[in-house]
Design a protein around this motif. Structure first.
Motif, PDB file in Angstrom:
ATOM      1  N   MET B 118     -35.375  14.998  14.705  1.00 29.74           N
ATOM      2  CA  MET B 118     -35.797  16.057  13.791  1.00 29.74           C
ATOM      3  C   MET B 118     -36.747  15.522  12.733  1.00 29.74           C
ATOM      4  SD  MET B 118     -32.302  18.003  13.152  1.00 29.74           S
ATOM      5  CE  MET B 118     -31.346  18.315  14.603  1.00 29.74           C
ATOM      6  N   ASN B 119     -37.743  16.298  12.410  1.00 30.26           N
ATOM      7  CA  ASN B 119     -38.671  15.922  11.361  1.00 30.26           C
ATOM      8  C   ASN B 119     -37.955  15.983  10.009  1.00 30.26           C
ATOM      9  OD1 ASN B 119     -40.680  15.796   9.440  1.00 30.26           O
ATOM     10  ND2 ASN B 119     -42.159  16.886  10.730  1.00 30.26           N
ATOM     11  N   PRO B 120     -37.846  14.819   9.320  1.00 27.99           N
ATOM     12  CA  PRO B 120     -37.062  14.795   8.083  1.00 27.99           C
ATOM     13  C   PRO B 120     -37.667  15.634   6.956  1.00 27.99           C
ATOM     14  CG  PRO B 120     -38.229  12.728   8.371  1.00 27.99           C
ATOM     15  CD  PRO B 120     -38.425  13.515   9.637  1.00 27.99           C
ATOM     16  N   ARG B 121     -38.928  16.025   7.109  1.00 33.47           N
ATOM     17  CA  ARG B 121     -39.581  16.739   6.012  1.00 33.47           C
ATOM     18  C   ARG B 121     -39.556  18.240   6.210  1.00 33.47           C
ATOM     19  NH1 ARG B 121     -44.769  13.164   4.632  1.00 33.47           N
ATOM     20  NH2 ARG B 121     -45.093  14.951   3.273  1.00 33.47           N
ATOM     21  N   THR B 123     -37.305  21.864   6.843  1.00 34.18           N
ATOM     22  CA  THR B 123     -35.973  22.429   6.595  1.00 34.18           C
ATOM     23  C   THR B 123     -35.339  22.818   7.928  1.00 34.18           C
ATOM     24  OG1 THR B 123     -36.796  24.669   6.425  1.00 34.18           O
ATOM     25  CG2 THR B 123     -36.732  23.391   4.390  1.00 34.18           C
ATOM     26  N   ILE B 124     -34.038  23.065   7.867  1.00 33.80           N
ATOM     27  CA  ILE B 124     -33.313  23.483   9.069  1.00 33.80           C
ATOM     28  C   ILE B 124     -33.926  24.769   9.627  1.00 33.80           C
ATOM     29  CG2 ILE B 124     -31.044  24.182   9.951  1.00 33.80           C
ATOM     30  CD1 ILE B 124     -31.407  21.180   9.044  1.00 33.80           C
ATOM     31  N   PHE B 125     -34.297  25.672   8.739  1.00 35.74           N
ATOM     32  CA  PHE B 125     -34.938  26.901   9.217  1.00 35.74           C
ATOM     33  C   PHE B 125     -36.208  26.583   9.996  1.00 35.74           C
ATOM     34  CE2 PHE B 125     -38.267  30.124   8.531  1.00 35.74           C
ATOM     35  CZ  PHE B 125     -37.698  31.162   9.268  1.00 35.74           C
ATOM     36  N   ASP B 126     -37.069  25.737   9.427  1.00 34.32           N
ATOM     37  CA  ASP B 126     -38.317  25.372  10.114  1.00 34.32           C
ATOM     38  C   ASP B 126     -38.039  24.763  11.480  1.00 34.32           C
ATOM     39  OD1 ASP B 126     -39.893  26.182   8.030  1.00 34.32           O
ATOM     40  OD2 ASP B 126     -39.940  24.206   7.068  1.00 34.32           O
ATOM     41  N   ILE B 127     -37.035  23.885  11.508  1.00 35.57           N
ATOM     42  CA  ILE B 127     -36.737  23.160  12.745  1.00 35.57           C
ATOM     43  C   ILE B 127     -36.266  24.109  13.842  1.00 35.57           C
ATOM     44  CG2 ILE B 127     -35.093  21.518  13.771  1.00 35.57           C
ATOM     45  CD1 ILE B 127     -35.293  19.958  11.064  1.00 35.57           C
ATOM     46  N   VAL B 128     -35.341  24.999  13.471  1.00 37.53           N
ATOM     47  CA  VAL B 128     -34.800  25.894  14.500  1.00 37.53           C
ATOM     48  C   VAL B 128     -35.819  26.964  14.885  1.00 37.53           C
ATOM     49  CG1 VAL B 128     -32.929  27.501  15.063  1.00 37.53           C
ATOM     50  CG2 VAL B 128     -32.444  25.454  13.731  1.00 37.53           C
ATOM     51  N   ALA B 129     -36.630  27.394  13.914  1.00 37.94           N
ATOM     52  CA  ALA B 129     -37.588  28.473  14.184  1.00 37.94           C
ATOM     53  C   ALA B 129     -38.878  27.965  14.825  1.00 37.94           C
ATOM     54  CB  ALA B 129     -37.910  29.222  12.890  1.00 37.94           C
ATOM     55  N   GLU B 130     -39.030  26.647  14.903  1.00 35.44           N
ATOM     56  CA  GLU B 130     -40.303  26.109  15.384  1.00 35.44           C
ATOM     57  C   GLU B 130     -40.725  26.652  16.762  1.00 35.44           C
ATOM     58  OE1 GLU B 130     -40.588  21.891  15.439  1.00 35.44           O
ATOM     59  OE2 GLU B 130     -42.767  21.927  15.696  1.00 35.44           O
ATOM     60  N   PRO B 167     -32.608  17.748   7.162  1.00 32.25           N
ATOM     61  CA  PRO B 167     -31.701  17.059   8.078  1.00 32.25           C
ATOM     62  C   PRO B 167     -30.842  15.987   7.400  1.00 32.25           C
ATOM     63  CG  PRO B 167     -33.840  17.303   9.102  1.00 32.25           C
ATOM     64  CD  PRO B 167     -33.971  17.823   7.699  1.00 32.25           C
ATOM     65  N   HIS B 168     -31.393  15.238   6.421  1.00 34.89           N
ATOM     66  CA  HIS B 168     -30.613  14.145   5.844  1.00 34.89           C
ATOM     67  C   HIS B 168     -29.406  14.643   5.059  1.00 34.89           C
ATOM     68  CE1 HIS B 168     -33.030  14.976   2.174  1.00 34.89           C
ATOM     69  NE2 HIS B 168     -31.921  14.598   1.572  1.00 34.89           N
ATOM     70  N   GLU B 169     -29.389  15.921   4.730  1.00 35.48           N
ATOM     71  CA  GLU B 169     -28.251  16.455   3.986  1.00 35.48           C
ATOM     72  C   GLU B 169     -27.103  16.828   4.909  1.00 35.48           C
ATOM     73  OE1 GLU B 169     -29.498  19.185   0.615  1.00 35.48           O
ATOM     74  OE2 GLU B 169     -31.318  19.163   1.818  1.00 35.48           O
ATOM     75  N   LEU B 170     -27.333  16.718   6.217  1.00 32.94           N
ATOM     76  CA  LEU B 170     -26.321  17.130   7.184  1.00 32.94           C
ATOM     77  C   LEU B 170     -25.656  15.916   7.826  1.00 32.94           C
ATOM     78  CD1 LEU B 170     -27.601  19.842   6.708  1.00 32.94           C
ATOM     79  CD2 LEU B 170     -27.861  20.129   9.153  1.00 32.94           C
ATOM     80  N   SER B 171     -24.419  16.090   8.255  1.00 29.93           N
ATOM     81  CA  SER B 171     -23.749  15.008   8.974  1.00 29.93           C
ATOM     82  C   SER B 171     -24.246  14.994  10.423  1.00 29.93           C
ATOM     83  CB  SER B 171     -22.247  15.228   8.949  1.00 29.93           C
ATOM     84  OG  SER B 171     -21.924  16.364   9.719  1.00 29.93           O
TER      85      SER B 171
END
Lengths: 352, 354
Positions: B118-121, B123-130, B167-171
């Protein structure tokens, strides 16, 4: 958290009064925190007690961040710079390793206690032969220094022991396969006849067939040389296979310990029971695996009372407030739980 | 989306091959090739999952990557059913950008390491919606709604607080759930999962495994599940294929393969799996040494160097075909008769370690 550091000598393993059976290693009430830059302490190891009888093997098992590697690093004083040992003693053959200064400790590494780390096979220096690197360890730690012939004879003996062709002594690390490099690491750990070996995930990066072979070699070393070994692994199946005793860790604390066969036959702590219930196996009935809900706690601010209570299906009011001591449920088998009778005799999850 | 016909073929791989050239310098054409995947055939029915199992370097990940077109096949065909047209599309023939886009709606991959995929920069929304953004589907509101639905589906509840985290805020377990949500956002019918749980702790592993099984059932997803762990494959897969040096050496329904392994390599692999039971008496591991790389391999059986049972027929004949020995159980070994009986030595007394 100070109130939690109770000594529970009655709950420990391998207790014995006779000197002849004095354990090789005694860990008493070890407390270690990591100090963070912005202030704050990570409670990594909290009041851990165990004894390792001479010539036996013990497995420390738990998930990442449970403190199993922190214990190992504390034993040999190689923990990170921000590690603070707040309490406890580590007696190796009666000598408290935590009281030694750096130079004294340095002399005891390899000769008294040596380590095999995960991925140690990648730490060979590529420009020296493996034999030269083992020789270097002997040169530093043997007293007197070995002659070339002595060093070679010892290395050959060790290579035979761990299952490497002695002709490989003069070869460079890149000529070894991954499994062979890890075997050579084990040979090096034995080069100064240590009293204790700490093996931290010694086979984790290896393929299953190579892993099985190396575990066999380690078992052989324990039995043939009467070596005392501490294994650290996240893989409870590996621990089941090679250890006499097991300590299950959760969030910096030992929650269950006892003879390996006993603990697997009848886990008594809810965490151990759930972990065993959620470990897939190729043998036995194909059960519906029981999930363990939630995630391990943040050790910057561990939960009060029993650290497992937020995930425990049997937690009560008392568990949220009071820390359970490690206490025996049967001779040599102890758990830290207020409700030792809560866990069913069979594993969770229905047979399909 | 799921086909009512349970026996419909969703994926069919024929004679799949991947050769990696070994460079001998800039001006010389490569003469040596690593046969990473060499003549692989299999079929996956809709809604079923096939486990691809083997040691590192056996070609299981390369096979998976070719199926999702992250690597190009050197030879062979990969047919995957298109959910829109219900036609079998040959993945190796897909060339244009539009075809690729179309293809990715249908086929997705979940990677091993949720820390690196996952791109660390973002957000989760961006990543899933990409994938939705790339495919230009829906308005921002619609995308957000879809992402929220998916986060809920993969068990990140309540979903809203996760949307604008990084991503870094997630386990690790939460990230792998995000990775699964990303893979499912296009409603693919086929997902390649490459060791999706091997980086996760035990307590989290089971919940991810269960999640994937539930999603398979609810959404009718077909999996190719790549793993080195036969115990995990037992729980995740209807069928298992065991790979060795680029070849499938044995394939069959999961329980049948585990209880009636025929190929000496499968037997060795099974006997080496650690079992969480100290009283378990393991069969002796009969083979030694690690996996080599298949550089310009000889035509004979790939397993011959490590096989303690090898006979003249194994040395003189080409690599045996993968053929059925009853009950949909296939094996590639000269020493197994057509009924699946072992014809080799009882137990090899051999120590190949020297």
């Amino acid at each position: 958290m100070t109130d939690t550091r109770m000594d529970t000598a009655e709950g420990r393993l391998g207790d014995s009064n006779s000197h002849a059976e004095a354990p090789i290693l005694e860990v008493n009430n070890l407390v270690m925190n990591y100090e963070l830059k912005g202030g704050g302490m990570v409670s990594a190891v909290e009041g851990v007690n165990f004894n390792l009888p001479r010539g036996s093997s013990m497995g420390l098992v738990g998930e990442s961040g449970c403190g199993k590697t922190s214990i190992a690093l504390t034993l040999i004083q190689l923990a990170a710079g921000n590690a603070r040992v707040l309490d406890g003693e580590v007696l190796l053959d009666g000598i408290d390793l935590l009281k030694l200064d750096e130079e004294e400790m340095r002399q005891r590494r390899w000769t008294d206690v040596s380590m095999v780390f995960q991925g140690a096979m990648n730490s060979w220096n590529p420009v020296y032969t493996v034999g030269e690197q083992i020789r270097e360890t002997m040169d530093i730690h043997w007293d007197p220094k070995p002659t070339a012939a002595e060093a070679r004879a010892k290395t050959e003996e060790l290579f035979n022991l761990v299952g490497i062709n002695p002709e490989m002594i003069d070869r460079y690390p890149h000529e070894f396969s991954g499994g062979m490099k890890q075997r050579a690491v084990i040979a090096m750990a034995l080069a100064c006849d240590p009293k204790l070996i700490i093996a931290d995930e010694p086979t984790t990066a290896l393929d299953v067939i190579v892993q099985e072979q190396i575990l066999e070699e380690l078992k052989k070393i324990q039995h043939e040389l009467g070596m005392s070994i501490i294994y650290i692994s996240h893989d409870i199946a590996v621990i089941a296979e090679i250890t006499d005793l097991i300590g299950v860790m959760y969030a910096g604390k030992l929650v269950e310990q006892g003879p390996t066969a006993e603990v697997f036959k009848r886990p008594r702590h809810p965490y151990t029971w759930l972990i065993l219930s959620s470990t897939p196996s190729i043998t036995g009935d194909r059960r519906q695996l029981a999930p363990l809900k939630g995630e391990p706690p943040n050790l910057l601010d561990p939960p009060p009372g029993c650290r497992f209570h937020p995930r425990c299906p049997y937690a009560t009011e008392k568990c949220m407030q009071e820390e359970p001591p490690l206490a025996e449920v049967e001779p040599g088998h102890s758990i830290a739980c207020w409700h030792p009778e809560s866990v069913p005799v069979t594993l969770a999850g229905s047979t399909e | 989306m799921t086909s009512q016909n349970g026996s419909e073929t969703r994926v069919k791989v024929e004679n799949l091959q991947k050769l990696y050239p070994i460079s001998r310098g800039v001006f010389r054409a490569p003469t040596d090739f690593v046969h990473a995947v060499d003549g692989v055939n299999f079929e996956i029915k809709a809604g079923q999952s096939l486990g691809l199992v083997g040691e590192s370097g056996c070609g299981k990940t390369t096979t998976g990557r070719m199926l999702v077109k992250l690597d190009e096949a050197s030879d062979g065909t990969i047919l995957i059913r298109d959910s829109a047209t219900d036609e079998m599309i040959d993945v190796t023939e897909i060339n244009s950008k539009t075809e690729q886009k179309e293809f990715r709606r249908n086929v997705q991959m979940i990677f091993q390491d949720p820390y690196e995929s996952m791109n660390p920069r973002r957000t989760i929304f961006d990543i899933v919606a990409e994938p939705l953004t790339v495919q230009n589907l829906g308005t921002t509101e619609e995308r957000e709604e879809r992402v929220v639905d998916l986060l809920r589906l993969v068990g990140l509840t309540p979903p809203e607080p996760f949307l604008f985290r990084y991503p870094h805020e997630l386990s690790g377990g939460q990230r792998q759930r995000v990775a699964i949500a990303r893979a499912l956002v296009m409603e693919p019918t086929f997902v390649v999962a490459d060791e999706p749980t091997s980086m996760l702790d035990v307590s989290i592993r089971i919940s991810i495994m269960r999640l994937m099984l539930e999603l398979a059932e609810e959404l009718g997803v077909t999996y190719l599940y790549i793993t080195h762990d036969l115990a995990v494959a037992r729980y995740m897969c209807d069928k298992i294929a065991v790979m060795y040096l680029g070849k499938i050496v044995e394939m069959g329904p999961t329980e049948d393969l585990l209880t009636r392994p025929m190929h000496p390599y499968t037997r060795a692999l099974l006997s080496a799996v650690p079992v969480p039971d100290p009283s378990y008496k393991r069969p002796e591991v009969e083979i030694e040494g690690g996996v080599a790389r298949a550089i310009n391999p000889e035509p004979e059986c790939r397993f011959i160097q490590r096989c303690p049972f090898a006979q003249d027929v194994c040395r003189e004949s080409p690599h045996p075909d993968l053929s059925e020995r009853g009950n949909d159980h296939l094996v590639a070994c000269h020493l197994v008769d057509p009924q699946g009986n072992w014809m080799g030595a009882e137990r090899a007394v051999l120590d190949l370690r020297s």
